[in-house]
Design an enzyme around this catalytic site. Structure first.
Site, short mmCIF file in Angstrom:
data_model
loop_
_atom_site.label_atom_id
_atom_site.label_comp_id
_atom_site.label_asym_id
_atom_site.label_seq_id
_atom_site.Cartn_x
_atom_site.Cartn_y
_atom_site.Cartn_z
N LYS A 104 16.20 92.29 80.96
CA LYS A 104 17.01 91.23 80.36
C LYS A 104 18.47 91.45 80.72
CE LYS A 104 17.79 89.08 75.81
NZ LYS A 104 17.58 89.22 74.36
N HIS A 106 21.21 89.71 79.44
CA HIS A 106 22.21 89.25 78.48
C HIS A 106 21.79 89.70 77.08
CE1 HIS A 106 18.99 86.23 78.40
NE2 HIS A 106 19.35 85.99 77.16
#
Length: 224
Positions: A104, A106
């Site tokens: 991921k 963010h």
């Protein structure tokens, strides 16, 4: 045989997770039994499952560890349920962690879900069942990249006690030989057969003479 093991064997049958008959496995082998941990779908089932894992981890590895790591995806609910059960049974708060299939970029960024992992962390890995050890090959390097960590061991629900796909030893033994940590199971198929043979569960016998003969034939070929 310990009481929790007997209860776990019955629990697998009651939950339709462990079935007996004639099945073709992903490996292409024809097997007289099949395990599908995806059949644990209710909160009550997951709560009980976590309790069985916690008891087995406590018995085999003790309490000297920090993190339960469940490889994605099936290992995620296993690690969460077991962490909760460990607190309830033994009063020890352990962190849970898992890997994402895709990192991921963010917010809570990175490859890990749940607790972070760093230098000095002692980890127990937790899975449903291991046939070839492939998931460990994928996730062990992720753990080592997190820092100077140690893996205390691996706990799975069922030791199939059959040859791994790439050798004569069973998959759990291959994992121990390759990585140096113990790979254990809540129960072995030997214990399952011993307990269930001609014993009714939910009003029916799941391992009768015919199934027992099929199991014997299977392990004569694939047993480790």
């Amino acid at each position: 045989m310990e009481q929790y093991k007997q209860e776990f064997i019955e629990f697998m049958v009651e939950s339709d997770v462990l079935r007996f008959g004639d099945f073709t496995l992903k490996s292409g082998r024809r097997s007289p039994f099949f395990m599908n941990a995806g059949a644990y779908v209710t909160g009550r089932q997951l709560k009980r499952l976590g309790t069985f894992y916690a008891k087995a981890i406590h018995e085999n590895f003790g309490d000297d560890y920090d993190i339960l790591f469940g490889p994605a995806y099936k290992g995620i609910p296993l690690s969460v349920a077991t962490a909760i059960a460990y607190d309830e049974l033994y009063g020890k708060q352990v962190r849970y962690s898992s890997n994402r299939k895709e990192a991921k970029d963010h917010g809570d960024a990175g490859i890990l879900l749940g607790s972070g992992i760093g230098d000095g962390d002692r980890i127990v890995m937790i899975e449903d069942v291991t046939t070839s050890g492939k998931s460990i090959e994928e996730t062990y390097p992720i753990l080592k990249e997190c820092g100077d960590i140690s893996v205390v061991g691996l706990m799975v629900s069922l030791d199939r006690m059959e040859k791994g796909l790439d050798g004569e030893k069973k998959a759990l033994s291959q994992i121990t030989d390759k990585y140096g940590f113990r790979a254990m199971a809540i129960v072995t198929m030997e214990e399952v057969v011993e307990y269930l043979y001609n014993r009714p569960v939910c009003g029916r016998v799941v391992i009768d003479d015919d199934i027992k003969h099929a199991l014997d034939d299977y392990y004569n070929i694939y047993g480790a």
